[in-house]
Design an enzyme around this catalytic site. Structure first.
Site, PDB file in Angstrom:
ATOM      1  N   ASP A   1       0.862  -1.182   0.000  1.00 21.27           N
ATOM      2  CA  ASP A   1       0.000   0.000   0.000  1.00 21.27           C
ATOM      3  C   ASP A   1       0.907   1.243   0.000  1.00 21.27           C
ATOM      4  O   ASP A   1       1.765   1.372   0.895  1.00 21.27           O
ATOM      5  CB  ASP A   1      -0.868  -0.059   1.273  1.00 21.27           C
TER       6      ASP A   1
ATOM      7  N   GLU B   1      30.091   6.657   4.836  1.00 19.95           N
ATOM      8  CA  GLU B   1      30.203   5.201   4.945  1.00 19.95           C
ATOM      9  C   GLU B   1      30.063   4.593   3.549  1.00 19.95           C
ATOM     10  O   GLU B   1      29.794   3.400   3.408  1.00 19.95           O
ATOM     11  CB  GLU B   1      29.190   4.627   5.935  1.00 19.95           C
TER      12      GLU B   1
ATOM     13  N   CYS C   1      26.156   6.420  10.242  1.00 22.30           N
ATOM     14  CA  CYS C   1      25.572   7.737   9.921  1.00 22.30           C
ATOM     15  C   CYS C   1      26.004   8.833  10.894  1.00 22.30           C
ATOM     16  O   CYS C   1      25.560   9.975  10.787  1.00 22.30           O
ATOM     17  CB  CYS C   1      24.048   7.633   9.924  1.00 22.30           C
TER      18      CYS C   1
ATOM     19  N   HIS D   1      18.559  12.408  13.220  1.00 20.05           N
ATOM     20  CA  HIS D   1      19.029  11.577  12.113  1.00 20.05           C
ATOM     21  C   HIS D   1      17.814  10.887  11.495  1.00 20.05           C
ATOM     22  O   HIS D   1      16.954  10.377  12.220  1.00 20.05           O
ATOM     23  CB  HIS D   1      20.037  10.537  12.630  1.00 20.05           C
TER      24      HIS D   1
ATOM     25  N   LYS E   1       8.739   9.512  16.111  1.00 19.76           N
ATOM     26  CA  LYS E   1       8.850   8.573  17.240  1.00 19.76           C
ATOM     27  C   LYS E   1       9.887   9.066  18.249  1.00 19.76           C
ATOM     28  O   LYS E   1       9.693   8.987  19.462  1.00 19.76           O
ATOM     29  CB  LYS E   1       9.262   7.185  16.733  1.00 19.76           C
TER      30      LYS E   1
ATOM     31  N   SER F   1      24.593   3.631  13.450  1.00 22.01           N
ATOM     32  CA  SER F   1      24.408   2.249  13.911  1.00 22.01           C
ATOM     33  C   SER F   1      25.728   1.621  14.319  1.00 22.01           C
ATOM     34  O   SER F   1      26.791   1.985  13.828  1.00 22.01           O
ATOM     35  CB  SER F   1      23.789   1.411  12.797  1.00 22.01           C
TER      36      SER F   1
END
Ligand code: COA
Length: 392
Positions: free
Chosen positions: A29, A79, A111, A233, A242, A309
């Protein structure tokens, strides 16, 4: 003496794939990508574009007669490096014509590394206030066709000048860091696409945010309510929402009454169009905020959360300087995003699967770059960069 960002510019490839085309292809969707991830388009590099050409295209508008002689250091955060040994910054230094007496280095931590570059640049300028440092962050996010990460691909580069008494943003000295050995996203040396445990990565990102924030506060950082805007980020823009909800709840603050949008929405506009640009993504958010927030932010403070990460997180803040709007390149950047060529899915898949010859022969590369710089050829495993004659 204040030290910080005096000028900032960004670049992304001249081609994009609409995420509604990708949704159609993947049987998803389109709302999943548009609202669920918060992404509309992803930048797709041409066969003759890489982290170097994107970075040079981001950096050249910043260079003038005066700073060409004052830039003492180039810090290249990426990176998506093009060589295990040679810094990508050396190619950029030549392409944009900086002085010979210059130190150049490439920095890597997923990052996050552009934020390390900011802190290092500020320290260098504190030591020698007449010097300026060029920071470039440039990346191409690749996860693989048909993978869950595919919708969060993209590319882009941001370049900025760090100097004393900057025209745009003074970097506060308080900071908060969180580092931990985790495997949420990584790319082994033999792979050209990243491996990611996306849901786990989101959890670690949020954990690193809270821990970095607490360390920042402990280090004398601003209160939540003293920060007018927040930049995060952005592997996908929905994560900023969030993150901001998480930070607000940690501080017992409500985001009612449109505060969520007010504090983060302007920072998300460019990344919705470019997709993830790894090390450049936080600074794309910062640029998007400065160029698109309707309020006058002079004197206000912005909180920034950088995440790479693996992982390293850092929370820090900057104060917007009076007159910052005079330096805006909004029209250039909006034009760049609007005037890109839309790709059909099949053309995107072909470009994605293209790889550079590795036989050591002489190869001229297909034309695709829309900017000022391109990777023109490979010869005996050496990369040959040229200008395209385009002033874009
Ligand atoms: N309409 C609106 N929203 C929808 C939807 C629809 N039809 N279908 C799904 N969604 C929502 C989901 O509810 C979810 O939101 P939520 O997290 O708030 O619940 C969101 O869209 C994504 O759906 P999900 O099923 O979780 O997607 P996915 O399994 O395909 O993967 C990622 C999403 C982000 C995990 C994946 O793209 C990824 O791994 N990306 C790389 C992330 C990365 O690089 N991390 C490392 C650096 S920080």
């Amino acid at each position: 003496m204040f030290v910080g960002i005096d000028d900032i510019s960004f670049y992304t490839s001249g081609k994009y794939l609409s995420l509604s085309s990708l949704a159609r292809q993947n049987g998803e969707d389109p709302e999943k990508y548009r609202t669920g991830l918060g992404q509309d388009r992803m930048g797709v590099p041409g066969p003759d574009e890489d982290a170097v050409t994107l970075a040079a295209d981001a950096a050249w508008p910043l260079i003038n007669k005066e700073n060409r002689q004052r830039i003492s250091t180039v810090l290249f955060a990426t990176e998506s490096g093009v060589d295990h040994s040679k810094s990508a910054g050396i190619y950029v230094h030549k392409l944009i014509g900086l002085r010979e007496n210059c130190r150049i280095v490439e920095l890597k931590q997923a990052c996050y590394s552009a934020t390390a570059a900011v802190q290092m640049a500020c320290a260098l300028v504190m030591r020698r206030p007449e010097d300026q440092v060029l920071v470039v962050a440039s990346d191409i996010a690749r996860y693989g066709l048909g993978t869950p990460g595919e919708a969060t691909q993209g590319c882009g580069a941001v370049a900025f000048i760090v100097k004393a008494n900057p025209a745009l943003l003074a970097v506060d000295t308080a900071y908060g860091c969180h580092s931990e050995d985790v495997m949420d996203f990584w790319r082994p040396n033999h792979m050209d696409t990243a491996l990611v445990d996306g849901k786990y990565s989101t959890l670690v990102y949020l954990r690193a945010l809270v821990s970095s924030w607490q360390h920042y506060r402990h280090d004398g950082g601003q209160r939540f309510t003293d920060l007018a805007r927040f930049c995060y980020h952005l592997p996908f823009t929905r994560l900023a929402e969030k993150a901001h909800r998480k930070l607000a709840s940690t501080e017992g603050q409500s985001l009612q009454g449109g505060l969520l949008d007010k504090q983060i929405a302007a920072s998300l506009l460019y990344a919705r169009q470019t997709g993830n640009s790894y090390s450049a993504s936080l600074y794309t958010a910062l640029l998007s905020l400065l160029e698109n927030d309707e309020d006058d932010l002079a004197g206000q403070r912005i909180g920034l959360f950088s995440y790479g990460s693996g992982c390293v997180g850092e929370f820090f803040s900057m104060q917007v300087q009076p007159g910052y709007k005079k330096r805006s390149r909004r029209a250039l950047h909006l034009g760049l995003l609007e005037n890109r060529q839309e790709l059909e899915y099949a053309d995107y898949a072909r470009l994605f699967s293209y790889s550079l010859p590795v036989d050591g022969g002489y190869h001229e590369l297909p034309h695709g770059a829309a900017g000022r710089y391109r990777l023109a050829a490979l010869d005996k495993h050496k990369r040959i960069y040229t200008t395209t004659g385009t002033q874009a």
